[in-house]
Design a protein around this motif. Structure first.
Motif, PDB file in Angstrom:
ATOM      1  N   VAL A  77     -23.446  26.770   8.768  1.00 51.38           N
ATOM      2  CA  VAL A  77     -22.918  25.675   9.590  1.00 51.38           C
ATOM      3  C   VAL A  77     -22.219  24.679   8.676  1.00 51.38           C
ATOM      4  N   LEU A  78     -20.993  24.320   9.034  1.00 52.29           N
ATOM      5  CA  LEU A  78     -20.230  23.360   8.243  1.00 52.29           C
ATOM      6  C   LEU A  78     -19.535  22.384   9.177  1.00 52.29           C
ATOM      7  N   ASP A  79     -19.799  21.101   8.976  1.00 48.01           N
ATOM      8  CA  ASP A  79     -19.200  20.035   9.791  1.00 48.01           C
ATOM      9  C   ASP A  79     -17.855  19.664   9.167  1.00 48.01           C
ATOM     10  N   MET A  80     -16.775  20.175   9.752  1.00 50.29           N
ATOM     11  CA  MET A  80     -15.454  19.931   9.196  1.00 50.29           C
ATOM     12  C   MET A  80     -15.082  18.445   9.246  1.00 50.29           C
ATOM     13  N   GLN A  81     -15.458  17.774  10.322  1.00 48.68           N
ATOM     14  CA  GLN A  81     -15.130  16.358  10.451  1.00 48.68           C
ATOM     15  C   GLN A  81     -15.792  15.543   9.342  1.00 48.68           C
ATOM     16  N   ARG A  82     -17.049  15.859   9.061  1.00 43.44           N
ATOM     17  CA  ARG A  82     -17.752  15.141   7.988  1.00 43.44           C
ATOM     18  C   ARG A  82     -17.221  15.534   6.618  1.00 43.44           C
ATOM     19  N   ALA A  83     -16.822  16.791   6.455  1.00 40.63           N
ATOM     20  CA  ALA A  83     -16.267  17.230   5.172  1.00 40.63           C
ATOM     21  C   ALA A  83     -15.000  16.455   4.835  1.00 40.63           C
ATOM     22  N   TYR A  84     -14.149  16.229   5.846  1.00 38.89           N
ATOM     23  CA  TYR A  84     -12.937  15.436   5.615  1.00 38.89           C
ATOM     24  C   TYR A  84     -13.276  13.965   5.407  1.00 38.89           C
ATOM     25  N   GLY A  85     -14.136  13.435   6.272  1.00 37.64           N
ATOM     26  CA  GLY A  85     -14.399  12.001   6.246  1.00 37.64           C
ATOM     27  C   GLY A  85     -15.239  11.539   5.071  1.00 37.64           C
ATOM     28  N   ASP A  86     -16.179  12.356   4.602  1.00 36.12           N
ATOM     29  CA  ASP A  86     -17.095  11.946   3.533  1.00 36.12           C
ATOM     30  C   ASP A  86     -16.639  12.379   2.143  1.00 36.12           C
ATOM     31  N   GLN A 179     -14.767  29.783   1.286  1.00 35.72           N
ATOM     32  CA  GLN A 179     -14.738  31.207   0.977  1.00 35.72           C
ATOM     33  C   GLN A 179     -15.614  31.531  -0.228  1.00 35.72           C
ATOM     34  N   ASP A 180     -15.606  30.656  -1.217  1.00 36.21           N
ATOM     35  CA  ASP A 180     -16.459  30.877  -2.387  1.00 36.21           C
ATOM     36  C   ASP A 180     -17.939  30.867  -2.000  1.00 36.21           C
ATOM     37  N   ILE A 181     -18.329  29.893  -1.171  1.00 35.74           N
ATOM     38  CA  ILE A 181     -19.728  29.808  -0.753  1.00 35.74           C
ATOM     39  C   ILE A 181     -20.116  31.024   0.079  1.00 35.74           C
ATOM     40  N   MET A 182     -19.240  31.458   0.959  1.00 35.30           N
ATOM     41  CA  MET A 182     -19.522  32.635   1.782  1.00 35.30           C
ATOM     42  C   MET A 182     -19.720  33.875   0.908  1.00 35.30           C
ATOM     43  N   ARG A 183     -18.870  34.026  -0.081  1.00 33.76           N
ATOM     44  CA  ARG A 183     -18.976  35.196  -0.955  1.00 33.76           C
ATOM     45  C   ARG A 183     -20.258  35.144  -1.784  1.00 33.76           C
ATOM     46  N   GLU A 184     -20.592  33.970  -2.287  1.00 36.08           N
ATOM     47  CA  GLU A 184     -21.782  33.843  -3.130  1.00 36.08           C
ATOM     48  C   GLU A 184     -23.073  34.079  -2.345  1.00 36.08           C
ATOM     49  N   ARG A 185     -23.114  33.637  -1.098  1.00 39.80           N
ATOM     50  CA  ARG A 185     -24.342  33.715  -0.306  1.00 39.80           C
ATOM     51  C   ARG A 185     -24.342  34.845   0.715  1.00 39.80           C
ATOM     52  N   GLY A 186     -23.306  35.655   0.712  1.00 38.27           N
ATOM     53  CA  GLY A 186     -23.253  36.760   1.667  1.00 38.27           C
ATOM     54  C   GLY A 186     -23.150  36.314   3.107  1.00 38.27           C
ATOM     55  N   ILE A 187     -22.415  35.235   3.351  1.00 34.00           N
ATOM     56  CA  ILE A 187     -22.265  34.678   4.697  1.00 34.00           C
ATOM     57  C   ILE A 187     -21.113  35.373   5.402  1.00 34.00           C
ATOM     58  N   ALA A 188     -21.357  35.741   6.655  1.00 34.24           N
ATOM     59  CA  ALA A 188     -20.331  36.433   7.438  1.00 34.24           C
ATOM     60  C   ALA A 188     -19.614  35.517   8.413  1.00 34.24           C
ATOM     61  N   LEU A 189     -20.250  34.401   8.797  1.00 38.61           N
ATOM     62  CA  LEU A 189     -19.678  33.538   9.829  1.00 38.61           C
ATOM     63  C   LEU A 189     -20.037  32.091   9.541  1.00 38.61           C
ATOM     64  N   VAL A 190     -19.033  31.203   9.626  1.00 36.73           N
ATOM     65  CA  VAL A 190     -19.236  29.754   9.469  1.00 36.73           C
ATOM     66  C   VAL A 190     -18.812  29.083  10.762  1.00 36.73           C
ATOM     67  N   VAL A 191     -19.707  28.273  11.343  1.00 35.51           N
ATOM     68  CA  VAL A 191     -19.420  27.609  12.609  1.00 35.51           C
ATOM     69  C   VAL A 191     -19.543  26.102  12.440  1.00 35.51           C
ATOM     70  N   ASP A 192     -18.874  25.374  13.317  1.00 32.37           N
ATOM     71  CA  ASP A 192     -18.947  23.920  13.327  1.00 32.37           C
ATOM     72  C   ASP A 192     -20.119  23.493  14.207  1.00 32.37           C
ATOM     73  N   PRO A 193     -20.970  22.562  13.769  1.00 23.54           N
ATOM     74  CA  PRO A 193     -22.134  22.170  14.580  1.00 23.54           C
ATOM     75  C   PRO A 193     -21.766  21.547  15.914  1.00 23.54           C
ATOM     76  N   HIS A 194     -20.537  21.047  16.053  1.00 22.46           N
ATOM     77  CA  HIS A 194     -20.126  20.456  17.322  1.00 22.46           C
ATOM     78  C   HIS A 194     -19.870  21.522  18.386  1.00 22.46           C
ATOM     79  N   LEU A 195     -19.846  22.789  17.985  1.00 21.70           N
ATOM     80  CA  LEU A 195     -19.577  23.875  18.923  1.00 21.70           C
ATOM     81  C   LEU A 195     -20.839  24.638  19.304  1.00 21.70           C
ATOM     82  N   VAL A 196     -21.997  24.232  18.779  1.00 17.37           N
ATOM     83  CA  VAL A 196     -23.256  24.905  19.101  1.00 17.37           C
ATOM     84  C   VAL A 196     -24.234  23.887  19.674  1.00 17.37           C
ATOM     85  N   VAL A 197     -25.211  24.379  20.422  1.00 21.26           N
ATOM     86  CA  VAL A 197     -26.200  23.506  21.055  1.00 21.26           C
ATOM     87  C   VAL A 197     -27.231  23.029  20.045  1.00 21.26           C
ATOM     88  N   MET A 198     -27.712  23.925  19.211  1.00 25.72           N
ATOM     89  CA  MET A 198     -28.760  23.596  18.258  1.00 25.72           C
ATOM     90  C   MET A 198     -28.636  24.525  17.065  1.00 25.72           C
TER      91      MET A 198
END
Length: 241
Positions: A77-86, A179-198
């Protein structure tokens, strides 16, 4: 006399040996006393025990742990809005945009104040001006108002263009970081927390992404051409004579 009992086919036969003289021979002739034997009384049998109830049908076998648990999908999970703002680059760009917006607003206010003052002067001078002179000043004032509206439109467009230019670099760098983090941790999907319920906080990679982004791109430069392609000190509205 001697008596023997022989059981033949369920009939008890008593043989009494006696003496009978036949032709000088003494022959034992049995005297038969047949007695019908009573049939044997069958031994009482115990009553049959009631049949045991049928066992219930076996319940379906519980699924094994392997079948019940589907393989976990590696998600982050990655909050794009916070990544830009912070991020440092995001804060730097936002501050420069605020400064650019404030300059345009100040210029717009100067123009608006000038137009209002010219309108008051035209009203006071109407009785003193010839119809031709009054009409000319009125046209100049109308052009000033039109220029003011165009200035505001150009200013907003320039701010948007400056933002897109600056944050295009931020988006590119952030995409590489993800992309670097996904490759290092074997992540297949990154979603924004604003698009999920929990979501589980353990899935968060926003802080790690911001940390890497700050190291690669600590700031951005906002470059604005000015409204209508002019410098920030845009052309002034014509003075009313």
């Amino acid at each position: 006399m001697t008596t023997f009992q022989i059981k033949i086919r369920g009939i008890a036969v008593s043989l009494t040996l006696g003496a009978l003289v036949l032709g000088g021979f003494s022959v034992a002739v049995p005297s038969v006393n047949a007695q019908t034997a009573k049939p044997a009384t069958p031994a009482p049998t115990a009553p049959a025990a009631p049949a045991a109830p049928a066992a219930p049908a076996a319940s379906p076998a519980a699924p094994t742990a392997t079948a019940a648990k589907a393989p976990a999908l590696p998600i982050a999970v990655l909050d794009m809005q916070r990544a830009y703002g912070d991020s440092l680059a995001g804060k730097s760009g936002a501050q420069q945009l605020d400064e650019l917006r404030a300059k345009y607003q100040a210029e717009a206010k100067k123009r608006e104040d000038k137009i209002l003052a010219d309108e008051d002067n035209l009203v006071r001078q109407r009785a003193l001006l010839s119809p031709e002179a009054f009409e000319e000043k009125r046209r100049q004032l109308a052009r000033a108002k039109a220029d003011q509206q165009q200035f505001m439109q150009d200013a907003n467009a320039d701010i948007d263009l400056a933002y897109n230019r600056a944050f295009q670099d931020v988006r590119k760098v952030l995409a590489g970081v993800i992309q670097d983090i996904m490759r290092e941790r074997g992540i297949a999907l990154v979603v924004d927390p604003h698009l999920v319920v929990m979501n589980d906080t353990n899935l968060e990679i926003t802080d790690e992404a911001i940390k890497r982004l700050n190291k690669i791109l600590p700031s951005v430069k906002i470059v604005a051409a000015g409204p209508g392609g002019q410098p920030k000190a845009a052309k002034k509205a014509p003075d009313a004579q």
